[in-house]
Scaffold this motif. Sequence first.
Motif, PDB file in Angstrom:
ATOM      1  N   PHE A  41       0.830  -1.200   0.000  1.00  0.00           N
ATOM      2  CA  PHE A  41       0.000   0.000   0.000  1.00  0.00           C
ATOM      3  C   PHE A  41       0.867   1.254   0.000  1.00  0.00           C
ATOM      4  CE2 PHE A  41      -2.681   3.045   2.554  1.00  0.00           C
ATOM      5  CZ  PHE A  41      -3.594   3.304   1.550  1.00  0.00           C
ATOM      6  N   ASP A  42       2.053   1.160   0.595  1.00  0.00           N
ATOM      7  CA  ASP A  42       3.007   2.269   0.606  1.00  0.00           C
ATOM      8  C   ASP A  42       3.821   2.197  -0.686  1.00  0.00           C
ATOM      9  OD1 ASP A  42       4.906   4.194   1.018  1.00  0.00           O
ATOM     10  OD2 ASP A  42       5.542   3.470   2.985  1.00  0.00           O
ATOM     11  N   LEU A  43       3.535   3.072  -1.619  1.00  0.00           N
ATOM     12  CA  LEU A  43       4.177   3.013  -2.923  1.00  0.00           C
ATOM     13  C   LEU A  43       5.671   3.295  -2.869  1.00  0.00           C
ATOM     14  CD1 LEU A  43       1.442   4.652  -5.192  1.00  0.00           C
ATOM     15  CD2 LEU A  43       1.799   2.244  -4.606  1.00  0.00           C
ATOM     16  N   THR A 148     -13.906   0.472   0.503  1.00  0.00           N
ATOM     17  CA  THR A 148     -12.520   0.900   0.376  1.00  0.00           C
ATOM     18  C   THR A 148     -11.638  -0.212  -0.177  1.00  0.00           C
ATOM     19  OG1 THR A 148     -10.652   1.880   1.598  1.00  0.00           O
ATOM     20  CG2 THR A 148     -11.955   0.215   2.750  1.00  0.00           C
ATOM     21  N   ALA A 149     -10.488   0.196  -0.713  1.00  0.00           N
ATOM     22  CA  ALA A 149      -9.440  -0.745  -1.097  1.00  0.00           C
ATOM     23  C   ALA A 149      -8.285  -0.692  -0.108  1.00  0.00           C
ATOM     24  CB  ALA A 149      -8.933  -0.414  -2.506  1.00  0.00           C
ATOM     25  N   ASN A 150      -8.350   0.225   0.836  1.00  0.00           N
ATOM     26  CA  ASN A 150      -7.264   0.486   1.782  1.00  0.00           C
ATOM     27  C   ASN A 150      -7.085  -0.688   2.745  1.00  0.00           C
ATOM     28  OD1 ASN A 150      -5.858   1.413   4.141  1.00  0.00           O
ATOM     29  ND2 ASN A 150      -6.242   3.513   3.502  1.00  0.00           N
ATOM     30  N   PRO A 151      -5.951  -1.408   2.694  1.00  0.00           N
ATOM     31  CA  PRO A 151      -5.771  -2.588   3.540  1.00  0.00           C
ATOM     32  C   PRO A 151      -5.715  -2.269   5.032  1.00  0.00           C
ATOM     33  CG  PRO A 151      -3.730  -2.064   2.396  1.00  0.00           C
ATOM     34  CD  PRO A 151      -4.790  -1.184   1.800  1.00  0.00           C
ATOM     35  N   LYS A 152      -5.233  -1.083   5.374  1.00  0.00           N
ATOM     36  CA  LYS A 152      -5.162  -0.706   6.791  1.00  0.00           C
ATOM     37  C   LYS A 152      -6.558  -0.504   7.368  1.00  0.00           C
ATOM     38  CE  LYS A 152      -0.581   1.401   6.426  1.00  0.00           C
ATOM     39  NZ  LYS A 152       0.226   2.644   6.585  1.00  0.00           N
ATOM     40  N   LEU A 153      -7.420   0.135   6.605  1.00  0.00           N
ATOM     41  CA  LEU A 153      -8.785   0.342   7.076  1.00  0.00           C
ATOM     42  C   LEU A 153      -9.555  -0.968   7.105  1.00  0.00           C
ATOM     43  CD1 LEU A 153      -9.612   3.671   5.227  1.00  0.00           C
ATOM     44  CD2 LEU A 153      -9.284   3.362   7.679  1.00  0.00           C
ATOM     45  N   LEU A 154      -9.328  -1.821   6.122  1.00  0.00           N
ATOM     46  CA  LEU A 154      -9.990  -3.125   6.092  1.00  0.00           C
ATOM     47  C   LEU A 154      -9.550  -3.995   7.261  1.00  0.00           C
ATOM     48  CD1 LEU A 154      -9.681  -3.847   2.265  1.00  0.00           C
ATOM     49  CD2 LEU A 154     -11.813  -3.402   3.491  1.00  0.00           C
ATOM     50  N   TYR A 170      -2.666  -4.525  -3.978  1.00  0.00           N
ATOM     51  CA  TYR A 170      -2.027  -4.401  -2.677  1.00  0.00           C
ATOM     52  C   TYR A 170      -2.906  -4.840  -1.503  1.00  0.00           C
ATOM     53  CZ  TYR A 170      -4.446   0.154  -2.887  1.00  0.00           C
ATOM     54  OH  TYR A 170      -5.390   1.149  -3.023  1.00  0.00           O
ATOM     55  N   ASN A 171      -4.105  -5.341  -1.779  1.00  0.00           N
ATOM     56  CA  ASN A 171      -4.944  -5.801  -0.651  1.00  0.00           C
ATOM     57  C   ASN A 171      -5.380  -7.255  -0.813  1.00  0.00           C
ATOM     58  OD1 ASN A 171      -7.208  -5.943  -2.361  1.00  0.00           O
ATOM     59  ND2 ASN A 171      -8.066  -4.002  -1.653  1.00  0.00           N
TER      60      ASN A 171
END
Length: 204
Positions: A41-43, A148-154, A170-171
């Motif tokens: 997730f961190d590019l 969301t696609a954000n893995p941290k939020l998921l 990334y997820n």
Amino acid sequence: MKKIAIDINDVLRDNLTQFINCYKKAIDPDCEIKIDDVKSFDLYDVFKFESRDDFNNFKYNEYSYELYARAEPMDKMLPYKFNDWLQNTMRDFDDEDIPEIFLFSPFEIGLTIQATYAFLAKIGCRCREVVFPIDSQKVWDKCDIMITANPKLLSNTPDNKIAIKIKTSYNDKIECKYTFNSFMDLIHDENDTISKLITSYNDK
């Protein structure tokens, strides 16, 4: 009334494709990284920069407009379908059950915020509320259902909330009960999952 939060990034806006394009233009014309190669997730972990400061300057200053405003929607029909979904599907409830819907985009500062407004104007977005949280986890305090696609939020979904995962490279290792390949797939979902979730949430 329940609240639905929709992440702009890699749900409505094709961040990854645009980042790769801008990186090739500005940093490395010979870059061969494809979307499927992006597993973090961190590019900064994926694309080579001299330092984190250089990465941040590229993302938030030098190429903020190109990255955030000129990115394309995830699907060419998404702007039309999204507005139709907002104005029709998400209003097809009894008055007291119609959900409030807002967009959010974490980790934005300075020039990227106005660039995101430019993107939303470009796609003709009719959502009434947009949030730019400093702490992305705080968005969970404002909503009952998050797309969301954000893995941290998921990965940090509170027990009393519902996460809907939009798949991206990334997820792929994040497990989520409600998962769709794209936001368009969610809109066209034959099982009408999100409407059922809203109704069941309102019955609690």
